[in-house]
Write a protein that holds these residues in place. Sequence first.
Motif, mmCIF file in Angstrom:
data_model
loop_
_atom_site.group_PDB
_atom_site.id
_atom_site.type_symbol
_atom_site.label_atom_id
_atom_site.label_comp_id
_atom_site.label_asym_id
_atom_site.label_seq_id
_atom_site.Cartn_x
_atom_site.Cartn_y
_atom_site.Cartn_z
ATOM 1 N N MET A 115 5.698 2.097 7.356
ATOM 2 C CA MET A 115 5.105 0.536 6.912
ATOM 3 C C MET A 115 3.868 0.690 8.033
ATOM 4 O O MET A 115 4.072 0.514 9.412
ATOM 5 C CB MET A 115 5.436 -1.089 6.534
ATOM 6 C CG MET A 115 6.640 -0.339 5.206
ATOM 7 S SD MET A 115 7.783 -1.481 4.321
ATOM 8 C CE MET A 115 8.511 -2.049 5.854
ATOM 9 N N GLY A 116 3.301 -0.111 7.716
ATOM 10 C CA GLY A 116 2.086 -0.678 8.256
ATOM 11 C C GLY A 116 2.396 -1.910 9.757
ATOM 12 O O GLY A 116 3.720 -2.344 9.653
ATOM 13 N N ALA A 125 -0.297 -3.489 -4.348
ATOM 14 C CA ALA A 125 0.472 -3.222 -3.226
ATOM 15 C C ALA A 125 -0.127 -4.705 -2.162
ATOM 16 O O ALA A 125 0.653 -5.454 -2.020
ATOM 17 C CB ALA A 125 -0.230 -2.664 -2.027
ATOM 18 N N MET A 142 7.862 4.813 -0.879
ATOM 19 C CA MET A 142 7.068 4.069 -1.636
ATOM 20 C C MET A 142 6.227 4.860 -2.630
ATOM 21 O O MET A 142 5.901 4.539 -3.361
ATOM 22 C CB MET A 142 5.895 3.091 -0.716
ATOM 23 C CG MET A 142 6.218 2.252 0.059
ATOM 24 S SD MET A 142 7.473 0.855 -1.160
ATOM 25 C CE MET A 142 6.091 1.162 -1.607
ATOM 26 N N ASP A 167 4.299 -3.272 -4.699
ATOM 27 C CA ASP A 167 5.886 -3.445 -3.946
ATOM 28 C C ASP A 167 7.079 -2.658 -4.513
ATOM 29 O O ASP A 167 7.376 -2.768 -5.823
ATOM 30 C CB ASP A 167 5.442 -5.004 -3.730
ATOM 31 C CG ASP A 167 5.747 -5.888 -2.516
ATOM 32 O OD1 ASP A 167 6.484 -4.509 -1.209
ATOM 33 O OD2 ASP A 167 5.482 -6.666 -2.015
ATOM 34 N N LYS A 212 0.426 -8.161 -1.067
ATOM 35 C CA LYS A 212 1.453 -9.090 -1.634
ATOM 36 C C LYS A 212 0.407 -10.352 -1.637
ATOM 37 O O LYS A 212 0.451 -11.911 -2.307
ATOM 38 C CB LYS A 212 2.880 -9.205 -1.557
ATOM 39 C CG LYS A 212 2.492 -8.706 -0.217
ATOM 40 C CD LYS A 212 4.353 -8.800 0.455
ATOM 41 C CE LYS A 212 4.500 -7.539 0.162
ATOM 42 N NZ LYS A 212 5.442 -7.006 1.057
ATOM 43 N N GLU A 213 0.016 -10.396 -0.580
ATOM 44 C CA GLU A 213 -1.063 -11.338 0.095
ATOM 45 C C GLU A 213 -2.373 -11.928 -0.918
ATOM 46 O O GLU A 213 -2.528 -13.774 -1.632
ATOM 47 C CB GLU A 213 -1.946 -11.474 1.112
ATOM 48 C CG GLU A 213 -1.140 -11.269 2.256
ATOM 49 C CD GLU A 213 -0.460 -9.665 2.660
ATOM 50 O OE1 GLU A 213 -0.998 -8.902 1.863
ATOM 51 O OE2 GLU A 213 0.195 -9.035 3.897
ATOM 52 N N THR A 220 -7.259 4.009 3.962
ATOM 53 C CA THR A 220 -6.741 4.697 5.799
ATOM 54 C C THR A 220 -4.834 3.504 6.129
ATOM 55 O O THR A 220 -4.419 4.385 6.833
ATOM 56 C CB THR A 220 -7.612 4.344 6.303
ATOM 57 O OG1 THR A 220 -8.048 2.593 6.953
ATOM 58 C CG2 THR A 220 -8.488 5.504 6.531
ATOM 59 N N GLY A 221 -4.528 3.360 5.155
ATOM 60 C CA GLY A 221 -3.203 2.644 5.042
ATOM 61 C C GLY A 221 -2.093 3.369 4.984
ATOM 62 O O GLY A 221 -2.258 4.420 4.179
ATOM 63 N N SER A 222 -0.898 2.795 4.894
ATOM 64 C CA SER A 222 0.760 3.731 4.642
ATOM 65 C C SER A 222 -0.011 4.045 3.697
ATOM 66 O O SER A 222 0.801 4.749 2.848
ATOM 67 C CB SER A 222 0.914 2.060 5.736
ATOM 68 O OG SER A 222 2.688 2.688 5.253
ATOM 69 N N ILE A 223 0.224 2.774 2.956
ATOM 70 C CA ILE A 223 0.380 2.474 1.351
ATOM 71 C C ILE A 223 -1.479 3.705 0.285
ATOM 72 O O ILE A 223 -0.714 4.290 -0.147
ATOM 73 C CB ILE A 223 -0.174 1.129 0.695
ATOM 74 C CG1 ILE A 223 0.994 0.485 0.676
ATOM 75 C CG2 ILE A 223 -0.002 1.844 -0.668
ATOM 76 C CD1 ILE A 223 2.162 0.516 -0.003
ATOM 77 N N GLY A 237 -10.936 0.884 7.096
ATOM 78 C CA GLY A 237 -10.930 -0.373 8.067
ATOM 79 C C GLY A 237 -11.891 0.575 9.742
ATOM 80 O O GLY A 237 -13.056 0.569 9.039
ATOM 81 N N GLY A 266 -8.531 0.053 1.517
ATOM 82 C CA GLY A 266 -7.110 0.777 2.251
ATOM 83 C C GLY A 266 -6.198 1.570 2.341
ATOM 84 O O GLY A 266 -5.563 2.091 2.328
#
Length: 386
Positions: A202-203, A121, A264, A148, A123-124, A10-13, A36, A8
């Motif tokens: 965030m995302g 990161a 973060m 987190d 959490k899911e 390319t995401g915020s984190i 993605g 991940g």
Amino acid sequence: MKKLAILGSTGSIGVSTLDIVAAHPDKFQVVALTGGGNLELLKKQIEAFSPQVVAVLNGELAQKLRRMLPANGPEILHGVEGMIAAATAADAEMVVAAIVGAAGLVPTAAAIKAGKDIALANKETLVTAGRLVMDMVNERGVKLYPVDSEHSAVFQSLHGHRMADVSRVILTASGGPFFTWSAERLAQVTVSDALNHPNWSMGQKITIDSATMMNKGLEVIEARWLFDVPAEKIAVNIHPQSIVHSMVEYVDGCVMAQLGVPDMKAPIAYALTYPGRVPTGVKPLDLTALSGLTFFNPDFSRFPALKLAYRALEDGESMPTVMNAANEVAVGAFLSGGIRFTAIAEAIEKTMDLHQPHLLNSIEEVLFVDRWGREKCRELLGIANP
Ligand code: NAD
Ligand code: MG
């Protein structure tokens, strides 16, 4: 030199993680990246960090990315198999799990099975499969560090103490953009209202989760598994300034807290460098410049999603998996303009009402229940299944 696989990226984190890597080239090397569909950003990241393996969502994107890169570029893989290959890349010592949603579970579980340490990161992963994932972590003896910010704060507030002496874990929550809004106003929230978080950038999915407070619910479940504390010992305090990132209360009445400017990069860096610390560029905290630090109890009637997470923990077993699946569908429906803001929690509750919780014995069973929860929630919302 710690070798990292970043899922991940390319995401915020992911982007914040790479900022830390770029600031400390003597400490970290990137061996794998996954993204993605944001190929332009992924290309830039590949040029800057020279990973050996890269994975994208599907074969079409993989072909496109290959055409954007020179022939001697990294191996470009795709799909879930590609994500797993990146998560288990032979050289990687630590995997930064920063994919959003339940899609992060399978690659993260593969990394744990392969014995990689994890900066978590996503959490899911713990919400959908907490017991199974923690069993795998313990069996494999891997280190699982929270990214987190709340869980990083709890982790830091537990150092040097015994779990047996903990009376409560107190997670703080900003309250999101609608903390003071009436129930009537909440029914009228627009997508742009909800994407306008007061303290954190965030995302999109987690920003909506923060607005409904489902994010805090997911974090209660995450804390339950990460620290092995029962739900009744996990409290939530609304703290609009987001300076106290969470607390641990002990049986003698002492409370340990971790404070800092909300950024973060601090918890990400700590997960990467534990037990050491490195400069992150996060601004120093000047408490004298703040007008005050305030704390409130959450209002379950205006923010029912938080209550649903406690219920899911109480119902136990497969119920958090169903709750998470329904949340992902409902948040997607809200973001695309299909349902009202307040319909998110309503749809999750109705989906949970249809589910009989049962034991989950494997990741495959988790994925089955996840699919069931998505289908039921789509049916309830009148959305066609893909
Ligand atoms: P984001 O939407 O900004 O980035 C998500 C990343 O996952 C992107 O690289 C995207 O391309 C990739 N991705 C999306 N769907 C995918 C799929 N099906 N398969 C593979 N990759 C996929 O999200 P984010 O805000 O960086 O959050 C990432 C995770 O970290 C979430 O679980 C979130 O709850 C958690 N988290 C984020 C923050 C934050 O400040 N952003 C804070 C705490 C925890
Ligand atoms: Mg958080």
